[in-house]
Write an enzyme that holds these catalytic residues in place. Structure first.
Site, PDB file in Angstrom:
ATOM      1  N   ILE A 123       0.860  -1.205   0.000  1.00 36.49           N
ATOM      2  CA  ILE A 123       0.000   0.000   0.000  1.00 36.49           C
ATOM      3  C   ILE A 123       0.889   1.245   0.000  1.00 36.49           C
ATOM      4  CG2 ILE A 123      -1.796   1.276   1.247  1.00 36.49           C
ATOM      5  CD1 ILE A 123      -2.545  -1.326   2.682  1.00 36.49           C
ATOM      6  N   GLY A 174       5.194 -16.831   2.820  1.00 37.25           N
ATOM      7  CA  GLY A 174       6.215 -15.776   2.955  1.00 37.25           C
ATOM      8  C   GLY A 174       5.702 -14.506   3.614  1.00 37.25           C
ATOM      9  N   ASP A 188       5.111  -6.735  15.667  1.00 36.18           N
ATOM     10  CA  ASP A 188       5.252  -6.193  14.313  1.00 36.18           C
ATOM     11  C   ASP A 188       4.335  -4.977  14.120  1.00 36.18           C
ATOM     12  OD1 ASP A 188       6.202  -6.629  11.414  1.00 36.18           O
ATOM     13  OD2 ASP A 188       4.026  -6.582  11.210  1.00 36.18           O
ATOM     14  N   LYS A 192       5.084  -0.906  13.504  1.00 38.54           N
ATOM     15  CA  LYS A 192       4.494  -0.149  12.394  1.00 38.54           C
ATOM     16  C   LYS A 192       3.714   1.073  12.879  1.00 38.54           C
ATOM     17  CE  LYS A 192       4.190  -4.181   9.351  1.00 38.54           C
ATOM     18  NZ  LYS A 192       3.385  -5.368   9.032  1.00 38.54           N
TER      19      LYS A 192
HETATM   20  P1  NDP Z   1      13.681 -13.493   4.404  1.00 42.80           P
HETATM   21  O1  NDP Z   1      14.167 -14.257   5.605  1.00 42.80           O
HETATM   22  O2  NDP Z   1      12.918 -14.230   3.375  1.00 42.80           O
HETATM   23  O3  NDP Z   1      14.910 -12.778   3.680  1.00 42.80           O
HETATM   24  C1  NDP Z   1      15.987 -12.224   4.361  1.00 42.80           C
HETATM   25  C2  NDP Z   1      17.227 -12.536   3.552  1.00 42.80           C
HETATM   26  O4  NDP Z   1      18.356 -11.888   4.126  1.00 42.80           O
HETATM   27  C3  NDP Z   1      17.527 -14.046   3.532  1.00 42.80           C
HETATM   28  O5  NDP Z   1      17.987 -14.419   2.258  1.00 42.80           O
HETATM   29  C4  NDP Z   1      18.597 -14.171   4.594  1.00 42.80           C
HETATM   30  O6  NDP Z   1      19.442 -15.284   4.384  1.00 42.80           O
HETATM   31  C5  NDP Z   1      19.362 -12.869   4.406  1.00 42.80           C
HETATM   32  N1  NDP Z   1      20.059 -12.460   5.609  1.00 42.80           N
HETATM   33  C6  NDP Z   1      19.521 -12.185   6.812  1.00 42.80           C
HETATM   34  N2  NDP Z   1      20.479 -11.821   7.693  1.00 42.80           N
HETATM   35  C7  NDP Z   1      21.648 -11.906   7.005  1.00 42.80           C
HETATM   36  C8  NDP Z   1      23.007 -11.654   7.372  1.00 42.80           C
HETATM   37  N3  NDP Z   1      23.331 -11.294   8.607  1.00 42.80           N
HETATM   38  N4  NDP Z   1      23.949 -11.817   6.417  1.00 42.80           N
HETATM   39  C9  NDP Z   1      23.624 -12.200   5.165  1.00 42.80           C
HETATM   40  N5  NDP Z   1      22.348 -12.438   4.760  1.00 42.80           N
HETATM   41  C10 NDP Z   1      21.382 -12.287   5.687  1.00 42.80           C
HETATM   42  O7  NDP Z   1      12.837 -12.282   4.983  1.00 42.80           O
HETATM   43  P2  NDP Z   1      11.797 -11.378   4.182  1.00 42.80           P
HETATM   44  O8  NDP Z   1      12.301 -11.142   2.817  1.00 42.80           O
HETATM   45  O9  NDP Z   1      10.433 -11.901   4.397  1.00 42.80           O
HETATM   46  O10 NDP Z   1      11.859 -10.028   5.028  1.00 42.80           O
HETATM   47  C11 NDP Z   1      12.919  -9.109   4.874  1.00 42.80           C
HETATM   48  C12 NDP Z   1      12.545  -7.816   5.572  1.00 42.80           C
HETATM   49  O11 NDP Z   1      11.344  -7.293   4.981  1.00 42.80           O
HETATM   50  C13 NDP Z   1      12.223  -7.965   7.059  1.00 42.80           C
HETATM   51  O12 NDP Z   1      12.628  -6.799   7.723  1.00 42.80           O
HETATM   52  C14 NDP Z   1      10.701  -8.072   7.086  1.00 42.80           C
HETATM   53  O13 NDP Z   1      10.148  -7.657   8.307  1.00 42.80           O
HETATM   54  C15 NDP Z   1      10.344  -7.107   5.973  1.00 42.80           C
HETATM   55  N6  NDP Z   1       9.045  -7.288   5.355  1.00 42.80           N
HETATM   56  C16 NDP Z   1       8.637  -8.530   4.975  1.00 42.80           C
HETATM   57  C17 NDP Z   1       7.427  -8.698   4.331  1.00 42.80           C
HETATM   58  C18 NDP Z   1       6.931 -10.032   3.900  1.00 42.80           C
HETATM   59  O14 NDP Z   1       5.776 -10.111   3.440  1.00 42.80           O
HETATM   60  N7  NDP Z   1       7.715 -11.079   3.995  1.00 42.80           N
HETATM   61  C19 NDP Z   1       6.574  -7.543   4.025  1.00 42.80           C
HETATM   62  C20 NDP Z   1       7.105  -6.274   4.479  1.00 42.80           C
HETATM   63  C21 NDP Z   1       8.291  -6.160   5.114  1.00 42.80           C
HETATM   64  P3  NDP Z   1      18.969 -16.755   4.891  1.00 42.80           P
HETATM   65  O15 NDP Z   1      17.606 -17.012   4.375  1.00 42.80           O
HETATM   66  O16 NDP Z   1      19.965 -17.670   4.305  1.00 42.80           O
HETATM   67  O17 NDP Z   1      18.984 -16.681   6.362  1.00 42.80           O
HETATM   68  N1  HSE Z   2       5.015 -10.158   8.825  1.00 46.38           N
HETATM   69  C1  HSE Z   2       4.515  -8.958   8.278  1.00 46.38           C
HETATM   70  C2  HSE Z   2       3.031  -9.045   8.097  1.00 46.38           C
HETATM   71  C3  HSE Z   2       5.166  -8.663   6.955  1.00 46.38           C
HETATM   72  O1  HSE Z   2       2.529 -10.171   8.086  1.00 46.38           O
HETATM   73  O2  HSE Z   2       2.363  -8.025   7.990  1.00 46.38           O
HETATM   74  C4  HSE Z   2       4.745  -7.338   6.380  1.00 46.38           C
HETATM   75  O3  HSE Z   2       5.223  -6.274   7.129  1.00 46.38           O
END
Ligand code: NDP
Ligand code: HSE
Length: 358
Positions: A123, A174, A188, A192
């Site tokens: 959004i 995810g 969370d 926000k």
């Molecule tokens: P994921 O766990 O899917 O992705 C995070 C990635 O970063 C992974 O590939 C992970 O590796 C890597 N990573 C994490 N820490 C390290 C590190 N110290 N060194 C190297 N690589 C690292 O998380 P998301 O993509 O779901 O979320 C990412 C961010 O976005 C978070 O802050 C989350 O709150 C936010 N977010 C998520 C949403 C969602 O719908 N999922 C929506 C809105 C915000 P590995 O997997 O190998 O650990």
């Molecule tokens: N875990 C969060 C949610 C991701 O479900 O809203 C988006 O911020």
């Protein structure tokens, strides 16, 4: 514009794909992607062995942080800003704790700090809030700002799933945080509503002082009992400004009647309302979690930077005092299979479950 990505998981991987594939991103190039060595093969030449290859790379203009957590992402964001890179992040955990410092560093270094994806997934909420406060006072923000828990509650209510099964499905899709307790217990949404309130009021609304009560105790019986009373259950964040430097803020389950628009917000959708002094009520609706909605918000931030529309700098005019709604509002209270509606709640722990009447 050249970008580097930190974290190539659900969201970072989505950003990479959108930038590589979308015609709208043809002026944006991903030069480097930092992640754990297990992603090296998949990322090929673009794999960055260290964060410095991204945060100190003279060819990179914008650093996109999508790793999650606080300490390490905080260090990366600070490093990037100090190296005069604009930053785009989806990380509400670190933004809610360091919002003052991130914006201050961005301003000092003449770059942008953008966090559209940190609240409300896809959004366009933060950019709309920023536009709104330029011509309005915003004194109330409320809505559903967690996709996982709205998905879980919808699955339980409409499809009869257990909380465990519904949460497992949200994780598989995810939506959930790395530690889904943050979703279920309301941390969370607390992060926000801290970000939204701080931007709206121009003063930091401390994350650690916001009351939150989770949904882990919700059962099928509670849903049935609420339904018999004409309610459905939603998990909501609300912030109401009550004075120059004070606000009531909470994250808690609420009982809503069918005529409340929040009752029709289902699955991973979010819905947020802003009470504005001139614009009256503004409402937003869309997917609050998930790969491509969230990645879209991040790519939009990069485009805003490209188009010089990323020059807003939040400044903390002083921390807010925070109260909650427990003593001033009506609550549904449930204990040992019986429920009633009471005026105010002194001790939430004396009940099996409580929800504010909204
Ligand atoms: P994921 O766990 O899917 O992705 C995070 C990635 O970063 C992974 O590939 C992970 O590796 C890597 N990573 C994490 N820490 C390290 C590190 N110290 N060194 C190297 N690589 C690292 O998380 P998301 O993509 O779901 O979320 C990412 C961010 O976005 C978070 O802050 C989350 O709150 C936010 N977010 C998520 C949403 C969602 O719908 N999922 C929506 C809105 C915000 P590995 O997997 O190998 O650990
Ligand atoms: N875990 C969060 C949610 C991701 O479900 O809203 C988006 O911020």
């Amino acid at each position: 514009m050249n970008v580097g990505i930190l974290g190539c998981g659900t969201i970072g991987g989505g950003v990479l794909k959108l930038i590589d594939d979308l015609p709208a991103s043809r002026n944006i190039k991903v030069l480097k992607v930092f992640d754990l060595p297990s992603k090296k093969e998949m990322l090929g030449d673009r794999f960055a062995e260290s964060i410095d290859e991204v945060c100190q790379n003279p060819e990179i203009d914008v650093v996109i942080e999508a790793m999650g957590g606080d300490k390490f992402p905080y260090e990366c964001i600070v490093k990037a800003l100090k190296n005069k890179k604009s930053v785009v992040t989806s990380n509400k955990e670190t933004v809610s704790l360091h919002i003052d410092e991130f914006y201050a560093l961005a301003k000092e270094n003449g770059v942008s700090f953008m966090c559209e994806a940190s609240v409300g997934g896809g959004i366009p909420l933060i950019c709309s809030l920023i536009d709104s406060i330029k011509v309005n006072d915003v004194d109330r923000i409320y809505g559903i700002i967690n996709g996982t828990t709205n998905f879980v509650l919808t699955k339980m209510e409409k499809e009869g799933l257990s909380m465990e099964d519904a949460l497992n499905e949200a994780k598989r899709l995810g939506f959930a945080e790395f530690d889904a307790t943050a979703d279920i217990e309301g941390l969370d949404m607390t992060r926000k509503i801290c970000i939204l309130s701080s931007i709206a009021y121009g003063g930091y609304v401390p994350y650690s002082e916001i009351y939150h009560y989770g949904i882990s105790k919700v059962t099928k019986e509670i849903f049935e009992d609420l339904k018999a009373k004409g309610f459905t259950l939603k998990f909501v964040a609300e912030s109401r400004r009550t004075g120059e430097k004070s606000a009531r803020v909470s994250v808690e389950p609420v009982a809503v009647t069918k005529d409340n628009p929040l009752s029709a917000v289902n699955y991973e959708f979010n819905s947020v309302y802003l009470n504005c002094s001139s614009n009256d009520l503004l409402g937003f609706y869309g997917k609050g979690a998930g790969r491509f909605p969230t990645a879209t918000a991040m790519v939009s931030d990069v485009r805003r930077i490209m188009e010089n529309a990323g020059t807003y700098y939040y400044e903390n005019s002083g921390n807010f005092e925070v109260d909650n709604f427990l003593s001033s509002e009506k609550y549904y209270v449930y204990k040992d299979g019986k429920s009633e509606i009471v005026n105010g709640v002194k001790d939430v722990s004396s009940y099996d479950f409580v929800a504010r009447i909204f």
